[in-house]
Design a protein around this motif. Structure first.
Motif, mmCIF file in Angstrom:
data_model
loop_
_atom_site.group_PDB
_atom_site.id
_atom_site.type_symbol
_atom_site.label_atom_id
_atom_site.label_comp_id
_atom_site.label_asym_id
_atom_site.label_seq_id
_atom_site.Cartn_x
_atom_site.Cartn_y
_atom_site.Cartn_z
ATOM 1 N N ARG A 68 0.836 -1.077 0.091
ATOM 2 C CA ARG A 68 0.128 -0.089 0.043
ATOM 3 C C ARG A 68 0.721 1.384 -0.029
ATOM 4 O O ARG A 68 1.838 1.335 0.866
ATOM 5 C CB ARG A 68 -1.025 0.135 1.195
ATOM 6 N N ARG A 69 0.593 2.150 -0.752
ATOM 7 C CA ARG A 69 1.170 3.501 -0.699
ATOM 8 C C ARG A 69 0.789 4.049 0.484
ATOM 9 O O ARG A 69 -0.088 4.131 0.736
ATOM 10 C CB ARG A 69 0.719 4.228 -1.858
ATOM 11 N N ALA A 70 1.692 4.891 1.037
ATOM 12 C CA ALA A 70 1.554 5.844 2.175
ATOM 13 C C ALA A 70 1.797 7.151 1.847
ATOM 14 O O ALA A 70 2.301 7.510 0.601
ATOM 15 C CB ALA A 70 2.551 5.257 3.322
ATOM 16 N N PRO A 71 1.209 8.065 2.663
ATOM 17 C CA PRO A 71 1.494 9.507 2.021
ATOM 18 C C PRO A 71 2.970 9.851 1.869
ATOM 19 O O PRO A 71 3.220 10.631 0.911
ATOM 20 C CB PRO A 71 0.951 10.107 3.431
ATOM 21 N N VAL A 72 3.852 9.231 2.373
ATOM 22 C CA VAL A 72 5.340 9.146 2.187
ATOM 23 C C VAL A 72 5.808 7.637 2.095
ATOM 24 O O VAL A 72 5.604 6.986 3.104
ATOM 25 C CB VAL A 72 6.114 9.713 3.145
ATOM 26 N N GLY A 73 6.091 7.332 0.855
ATOM 27 C CA GLY A 73 6.652 5.853 0.724
ATOM 28 C C GLY A 73 5.432 4.836 0.578
ATOM 29 O O GLY A 73 4.608 4.994 -0.126
ATOM 30 N N LYS A 74 5.720 3.710 1.050
ATOM 31 C CA LYS A 74 4.746 2.631 1.132
ATOM 32 C C LYS A 74 4.800 1.605 2.343
ATOM 33 O O LYS A 74 5.978 1.767 3.217
ATOM 34 C CB LYS A 74 5.163 1.523 -0.319
ATOM 35 N N ARG A 75 3.994 0.710 2.372
ATOM 36 C CA ARG A 75 3.971 -0.221 3.488
ATOM 37 C C ARG A 75 3.755 -1.339 2.852
ATOM 38 O O ARG A 75 2.584 -1.664 2.070
ATOM 39 C CB ARG A 75 2.758 -0.034 4.320
ATOM 40 N N VAL A 76 4.790 -2.634 3.095
ATOM 41 C CA VAL A 76 4.651 -3.943 2.337
ATOM 42 C C VAL A 76 4.465 -4.872 3.534
ATOM 43 O O VAL A 76 4.976 -4.643 4.720
ATOM 44 C CB VAL A 76 6.057 -4.190 1.745
ATOM 45 N N THR A 77 3.182 -5.526 3.486
ATOM 46 C CA THR A 77 2.489 -6.420 4.805
ATOM 47 C C THR A 77 2.692 -7.806 4.222
ATOM 48 O O THR A 77 1.912 -8.062 3.231
ATOM 49 C CB THR A 77 1.283 -5.787 5.224
ATOM 50 N N ALA A 78 2.930 -8.712 5.086
ATOM 51 C CA ALA A 78 2.812 -10.185 4.910
ATOM 52 C C ALA A 78 2.249 -10.550 6.147
ATOM 53 O O ALA A 78 2.544 -10.415 7.364
ATOM 54 C CB ALA A 78 4.162 -10.678 4.509
ATOM 55 N N ARG A 79 1.296 -11.426 5.961
ATOM 56 C CA ARG A 79 0.529 -12.066 6.861
ATOM 57 C C ARG A 79 0.828 -13.576 7.160
ATOM 58 O O ARG A 79 0.868 -14.281 6.226
ATOM 59 C CB ARG A 79 -0.896 -11.747 7.028
ATOM 60 N N ILE A 80 1.350 -13.952 8.345
ATOM 61 C CA ILE A 80 1.778 -15.292 8.449
ATOM 62 C C ILE A 80 0.866 -16.034 9.562
ATOM 63 O O ILE A 80 0.427 -15.443 10.709
ATOM 64 C CB ILE A 80 3.288 -15.388 9.177
#
Length: 146
Positions: free
Chosen positions: A120-132
């Motif tokens: 997901r794009r963030a206001p600055v940069g991005k967030r990469v999420t993996a669920r385990i």
């Protein structure tokens, strides 16, 4: 009925050598403090999968994004969310499998061991999420049909 335990840790660091190994240590320590299914320790398979995911996501952030980098681990409802935020706005692409390609297989590995993966794009940069999946019994790959 027991209330689900929620645990969260956030760690910020500058990109550079040793960041991925430090992130793996943080993840292993975090999981070591979580009770697994029926109070037992979190399964070694889950710890190893988490270390792999953390290592790949932090390595990518260190390689392609200016610091700082934020690692967040959040356990709730039988899942562990591993999120890495960085300041680079371009999003990573999971490539199709290619046994002839040398390198650049990290996100393929993350997707293979994770229950889900999103960027997901963030206001600055991005967030990469993996669920385990935290509990072996809840892991669909571990269940046999019948």
């Amino acid at each position: 009925m027991q209330e689900a335990r929620i645990a969260r840790i956030t760690h910020t660091f500058e990109s550079g050598k040793g960041s991925a190994s430090h992130a793996r240590s943080i993840a292993a320590e975090f999981l070591g403090r979580l009770p697994g299914r029926r109070g037992a320790a979190v399964a070694r398979r889950v710890v190893e999968s988490t270390e792999l995911v953390v290592s790949e996501l932090v390595t990518n952030a260190c390689k392609y994004a200016p610091g700082p980098i934020v690692l967040e681990l959040h356990a709730a409802g039988g899942l562990l969310e591993v999120t890495v935020w960085d300041r680079e706005p371009s999003t990573p692409t999971v490539r199709t499998a290619d046994p002839g390609r040398i390198g650049r297989h990290g996100l393929e590995l993350v997707v293979a061991v994770a229950e889900s993966f999103e960027v997901r794009r963030a206001p600055v940069g991005k967030r990469v999420t993996a669920r385990i999946v935290l509990d072996d019994d809840a892991d669909p790959a571990q269940t046999q049909g019948g």
